[in-house]
Design a protein around this motif. Sequence first.
Motif, PDB file in Angstrom:
ATOM      1  N   LEU A   1      68.520  29.760 -25.963  1.00 41.89           N
ATOM      2  CA  LEU A   1      67.726  29.392 -24.752  1.00 41.89           C
ATOM      3  C   LEU A   1      68.238  28.244 -24.110  1.00 41.89           C
ATOM      4  O   LEU A   1      68.918  27.497 -24.764  1.00 41.89           O
ATOM      5  N   TYR A   2      67.842  28.136 -22.747  1.00 39.59           N
ATOM      6  CA  TYR A   2      68.077  27.295 -21.821  1.00 39.59           C
ATOM      7  C   TYR A   2      67.034  26.496 -21.077  1.00 39.59           C
ATOM      8  O   TYR A   2      66.136  27.170 -20.816  1.00 39.59           O
TER       9      TYR A   2
ATOM     10  N   LEU B   1      60.454  24.389 -14.866  1.00 42.19           N
ATOM     11  CA  LEU B   1      60.334  25.676 -14.792  1.00 42.19           C
ATOM     12  C   LEU B   1      59.998  26.146 -16.317  1.00 42.19           C
ATOM     13  O   LEU B   1      59.071  27.203 -16.252  1.00 42.19           O
ATOM     14  N   GLY B   2      60.686  25.656 -17.285  1.00 45.24           N
ATOM     15  CA  GLY B   2      60.607  26.506 -18.607  1.00 45.24           C
ATOM     16  C   GLY B   2      61.906  26.686 -19.324  1.00 45.24           C
ATOM     17  O   GLY B   2      63.019  26.238 -18.912  1.00 45.24           O
ATOM     18  N   MET B   3      61.668  27.682 -20.174  1.00 44.64           N
ATOM     19  CA  MET B   3      62.900  28.095 -21.166  1.00 44.64           C
ATOM     20  C   MET B   3      63.367  29.451 -20.878  1.00 44.64           C
ATOM     21  O   MET B   3      62.414  30.195 -20.463  1.00 44.64           O
ATOM     22  N   PHE B   4      64.496  29.698 -20.762  1.00 42.62           N
ATOM     23  CA  PHE B   4      65.213  30.810 -20.393  1.00 42.62           C
ATOM     24  C   PHE B   4      66.064  31.224 -21.165  1.00 42.62           C
ATOM     25  O   PHE B   4      66.991  30.584 -22.084  1.00 42.62           O
ATOM     26  N   VAL B   5      66.448  32.726 -21.477  1.00 41.44           N
ATOM     27  CA  VAL B   5      67.289  33.294 -22.168  1.00 41.44           C
ATOM     28  C   VAL B   5      68.776  33.234 -21.727  1.00 41.44           C
ATOM     29  O   VAL B   5      69.077  33.560 -20.430  1.00 41.44           O
ATOM     30  N   THR B   6      69.817  32.912 -22.554  1.00 41.53           N
ATOM     31  CA  THR B   6      71.008  32.615 -22.139  1.00 41.53           C
ATOM     32  C   THR B   6      71.850  33.796 -22.055  1.00 41.53           C
ATOM     33  O   THR B   6      71.476  34.859 -22.713  1.00 41.53           O
ATOM     34  N   THR B   7      72.901  33.809 -21.532  1.00 38.67           N
ATOM     35  CA  THR B   7      73.763  35.273 -20.907  1.00 38.67           C
ATOM     36  C   THR B   7      73.935  35.820 -22.261  1.00 38.67           C
ATOM     37  O   THR B   7      74.194  37.034 -22.510  1.00 38.67           O
ATOM     38  N   ASP B   8      74.567  34.979 -23.407  1.00 45.89           N
ATOM     39  CA  ASP B   8      75.080  35.699 -24.481  1.00 45.89           C
ATOM     40  C   ASP B   8      74.214  35.568 -25.637  1.00 45.89           C
ATOM     41  O   ASP B   8      74.632  35.595 -27.037  1.00 45.89           O
ATOM     42  N   ALA B   9      72.738  35.437 -25.339  1.00 48.18           N
ATOM     43  CA  ALA B   9      71.850  35.050 -26.463  1.00 48.18           C
ATOM     44  C   ALA B   9      71.770  36.238 -27.601  1.00 48.18           C
ATOM     45  O   ALA B   9      71.887  35.966 -28.856  1.00 48.18           O
ATOM     46  N   LYS B  10      71.687  37.491 -27.065  1.00 50.65           N
ATOM     47  CA  LYS B  10      71.799  38.587 -28.008  1.00 50.65           C
ATOM     48  C   LYS B  10      72.966  38.793 -29.149  1.00 50.65           C
ATOM     49  O   LYS B  10      72.666  38.954 -30.178  1.00 50.65           O
ATOM     50  N   GLN B  11      74.103  38.288 -28.371  1.00 46.63           N
ATOM     51  CA  GLN B  11      75.192  38.424 -29.312  1.00 46.63           C
ATOM     52  C   GLN B  11      75.248  37.236 -30.419  1.00 46.63           C
ATOM     53  O   GLN B  11      75.635  37.502 -31.337  1.00 46.63           O
ATOM     54  N   LYS B  12      74.979  36.159 -29.903  1.00 40.41           N
ATOM     55  CA  LYS B  12      74.730  34.983 -30.862  1.00 40.41           C
ATOM     56  C   LYS B  12      73.882  35.392 -31.920  1.00 40.41           C
ATOM     57  O   LYS B  12      74.024  35.034 -33.052  1.00 40.41           O
ATOM     58  N   ILE B  13      72.560  35.865 -31.720  1.00 41.26           N
ATOM     59  CA  ILE B  13      71.747  36.108 -32.822  1.00 41.26           C
ATOM     60  C   ILE B  13      72.391  37.194 -33.427  1.00 41.26           C
ATOM     61  O   ILE B  13      72.200  37.096 -34.817  1.00 41.26           O
ATOM     62  N   GLN B  14      72.899  38.084 -33.119  1.00 45.78           N
ATOM     63  CA  GLN B  14      73.367  39.297 -33.687  1.00 45.78           C
ATOM     64  C   GLN B  14      74.374  38.714 -34.706  1.00 45.78           C
ATOM     65  O   GLN B  14      74.349  39.028 -35.854  1.00 45.78           O
ATOM     66  N   LEU B  15      75.271  38.130 -34.201  1.00 48.36           N
ATOM     67  CA  LEU B  15      76.239  37.314 -34.971  1.00 48.36           C
ATOM     68  C   LEU B  15      75.760  36.717 -36.297  1.00 48.36           C
ATOM     69  O   LEU B  15      76.026  36.530 -37.291  1.00 48.36           O
ATOM     70  N   LYS B  16      74.790  35.655 -35.726  1.00 49.54           N
ATOM     71  CA  LYS B  16      74.213  34.805 -36.811  1.00 49.54           C
ATOM     72  C   LYS B  16      73.458  35.653 -37.836  1.00 49.54           C
ATOM     73  O   LYS B  16      73.613  35.471 -39.117  1.00 49.54           O
TER      74      LYS B  16
END
Length: 122
Positions: A64-65, A70-85
């Motif tokens: 997240l960034y 405004l709040g918190m937003f999902v990063t471009t590679d969030a899904k890939q980072k979560i899957q890798l982790k």
Amino acid sequence: MNVSFDDKQPIFQQVANIIEDDILNGTFHVDDQILSVAQFSQLFQINPATIVKGIGLLVNEGILYKKRGLGMFVTTDAKQKIQLKRRERFTKELLSDLLNEADKLGLTTQEIMDMIKRLRKD
């Protein structure tokens, strides 16, 4: 959303996992704004500080960034980072435990593979 927290890990970690799950299942996409701390707090009926700590984990991991004001937003590679982790955790924790138990039971690799294929019905 009805969420029940367990005692296996801290609640802030479970909050982070819920947000990660929402990213993985497509509830939140790249550059989507997630719920506010107040919204999460009300939704889960837990202390806002706990939500902040869970979100902070995801910010530190680059999932997240923050957009100031405004709040918190999902990063471009969030899904890939979560899957890798989660793949790393899956291998280190779940598969390791599975293989240890299989060794105790005297199961061969082929027997384990056959069991997996039956469960997945591939």
